[in-house]
Design a protein around this motif. Structure first.
Motif, PDB file in Angstrom:
ATOM      1  N   PRO A  74      40.984  46.736  46.102  1.00 15.03           N
ATOM      2  CA  PRO A  74      42.195  46.164  45.499  1.00 15.03           C
ATOM      3  C   PRO A  74      42.524  44.754  45.974  1.00 15.03           C
ATOM      4  CG  PRO A  74      42.763  47.873  47.077  1.00 15.03           C
ATOM      5  CD  PRO A  74      41.269  47.904  46.922  1.00 15.03           C
ATOM      6  N   GLU A  75      41.956  44.321  47.076  1.00 17.26           N
ATOM      7  CA  GLU A  75      42.192  42.960  47.561  1.00 17.26           C
ATOM      8  C   GLU A  75      41.604  41.910  46.615  1.00 17.26           C
ATOM      9  OE1 GLU A  75      41.460  45.575  51.240  1.00 17.26           O
ATOM     10  OE2 GLU A  75      40.557  45.332  49.266  1.00 17.26           O
ATOM     11  N   ILE A  76      40.603  42.317  45.826  1.00 15.21           N
ATOM     12  CA  ILE A  76      39.953  41.383  44.901  1.00 15.21           C
ATOM     13  C   ILE A  76      40.835  41.232  43.664  1.00 15.21           C
ATOM     14  CG2 ILE A  76      37.918  40.927  43.487  1.00 15.21           C
ATOM     15  CD1 ILE A  76      36.293  42.573  45.522  1.00 15.21           C
ATOM     16  N   MET A  77      41.406  40.056  43.522  1.00 14.73           N
ATOM     17  CA  MET A  77      42.300  39.758  42.408  1.00 14.73           C
ATOM     18  C   MET A  77      41.526  39.315  41.169  1.00 14.73           C
ATOM     19  SD  MET A  77      45.225  40.355  43.867  1.00 14.73           S
ATOM     20  CE  MET A  77      46.362  39.713  42.669  1.00 14.73           C
ATOM     21  N   GLU A  78      40.417  38.629  41.395  1.00 16.99           N
ATOM     22  CA  GLU A  78      39.559  38.166  40.305  1.00 16.99           C
ATOM     23  C   GLU A  78      38.122  38.176  40.774  1.00 16.99           C
ATOM     24  OE1 GLU A  78      40.723  34.644  37.837  1.00 16.99           O
ATOM     25  OE2 GLU A  78      42.227  34.413  39.416  1.00 16.99           O
ATOM     26  N   ALA A  79      37.213  38.443  39.853  1.00 17.36           N
ATOM     27  CA  ALA A  79      35.782  38.368  40.136  1.00 17.36           C
ATOM     28  C   ALA A  79      35.107  37.755  38.917  1.00 17.36           C
ATOM     29  CB  ALA A  79      35.209  39.754  40.415  1.00 17.36           C
ATOM     30  N   HIS A  80      34.306  36.725  39.162  1.00 18.67           N
ATOM     31  CA  HIS A  80      33.630  36.012  38.072  1.00 18.67           C
ATOM     32  C   HIS A  80      32.153  35.887  38.379  1.00 18.67           C
ATOM     33  CE1 HIS A  80      37.449  34.488  36.341  1.00 18.67           C
ATOM     34  NE2 HIS A  80      37.841  34.523  37.603  1.00 18.67           N
ATOM     35  N   ARG A  81      31.308  36.141  37.368  1.00 16.10           N
ATOM     36  CA  ARG A  81      29.885  35.815  37.466  1.00 16.10           C
ATOM     37  C   ARG A  81      29.773  34.368  37.052  1.00 16.10           C
ATOM     38  NH1 ARG A  81      25.249  36.419  34.169  1.00 16.10           N
ATOM     39  NH2 ARG A  81      26.469  37.416  32.550  1.00 16.10           N
TER      40      ARG A  81
ATOM     41  N   LEU B 127      34.906  35.251  43.950  1.00 16.48           N
ATOM     42  CA  LEU B 127      36.007  36.203  44.079  1.00 16.48           C
ATOM     43  C   LEU B 127      37.257  35.480  44.550  1.00 16.48           C
ATOM     44  CD1 LEU B 127      34.222  39.056  46.098  1.00 16.48           C
ATOM     45  CD2 LEU B 127      34.294  38.741  43.611  1.00 16.48           C
ATOM     46  N   ARG B 128      38.402  35.921  44.047  1.00 16.11           N
ATOM     47  CA  ARG B 128      39.694  35.504  44.610  1.00 16.11           C
ATOM     48  C   ARG B 128      40.277  36.740  45.260  1.00 16.11           C
ATOM     49  NH1 ARG B 128      45.267  35.318  42.896  1.00 16.11           N
ATOM     50  NH2 ARG B 128      44.639  36.036  40.836  1.00 16.11           N
ATOM     51  N   VAL B 129      40.530  36.633  46.556  1.00 18.18           N
ATOM     52  CA  VAL B 129      40.937  37.778  47.362  1.00 18.18           C
ATOM     53  C   VAL B 129      42.286  37.481  48.017  1.00 18.18           C
ATOM     54  CG1 VAL B 129      40.314  39.141  49.410  1.00 18.18           C
ATOM     55  CG2 VAL B 129      38.542  38.458  47.775  1.00 18.18           C
ATOM     56  N   ALA B 130      43.176  38.458  48.028  1.00 19.02           N
ATOM     57  CA  ALA B 130      44.480  38.326  48.688  1.00 19.02           C
ATOM     58  C   ALA B 130      44.581  39.361  49.804  1.00 19.02           C
ATOM     59  CB  ALA B 130      45.610  38.530  47.694  1.00 19.02           C
ATOM     60  N   VAL B 131      44.851  38.878  51.013  1.00 18.75           N
ATOM     61  CA  VAL B 131      45.003  39.753  52.184  1.00 18.75           C
ATOM     62  C   VAL B 131      46.184  39.256  53.023  1.00 18.75           C
ATOM     63  CG1 VAL B 131      42.576  40.519  52.325  1.00 18.75           C
ATOM     64  CG2 VAL B 131      43.268  38.393  53.443  1.00 18.75           C
TER      65      VAL B 131
END
Length: 157
Positions: free
Chosen positions: A93-100, A109-113
């Motif tokens: 769930p920390e991964i807000m966005e994932a792009h190839r 990846l954009r990750v929020a922690v």
């Protein structure tokens, strides 16, 4: 891509700006009465133009003070690895966005922690979950601009 008319584009722009706005206000802003406006919104949802309505939150107020952009280089480009990567990404769930991506990195990846310790824990779980050739992390110091609204053309065509 659907060919949206000016009124549909205006409706979409208003909803991206504030999805909590009452139908009556949206209708007034786009020059329709409420019922036709509501029917257009339903059609935009049915056609997949509008995919959901959410509230935007300030990450700092929720304790997510650390935003990290992570570049991932895959060990190979097989369908099996891509599928495994997709499954892993969905479980974190920390991964807000994932792009190839195209270019030097394979995925972004954009990750929020909450903090560095939480990031370290996330990093360990990610790298233990699947083989990765390389990981490069970039820590955001300040969010200067953020929007979820696409720049929809609401001028006459």
């Amino acid at each position: 891509m659907l060919d949206l008319d000016l009124i549909d584009r205006k409706i979409v722009a208003e909803l991206m700006r504030d999805a909590s706005m009452p139908i009556s206000q949206i209708a007034e802003k786009v020059g329709l009465s409420q019922t036709p406006c509501w029917k257009r919104i339903q059609k935009l949802e049915t056609n997949g133009v509008l995919t959901g309505r959410v509230a935007m939150a300030n990450p700092a107020h929720l304790g997510f003070d650390t935003i990290v952009f992570i570049e991932i280089e895959a060990p190979d480009h097989s369908a099996e690895w891509r599928e495994q990567f997709g499954r892993v990404v969905q479980t974190m769930p920390e991964i807000m966005e994932a792009h190839r991506m195209a270019g030097e990195m394979d995925y972004l990846l954009r990750v929020a922690v909450p903090n560095m310790a939480a990031f370290d824990s996330f990093y360990k779980r990610l790298t233990e979950a699947l083989p990765i050739k390389s990981v490069t992390s970039h820590f955001s110091l300040e969010r200067i601009r953020f929007t979820t609204a696409y720049p929809v053309d609401t001028r006459h065509r």
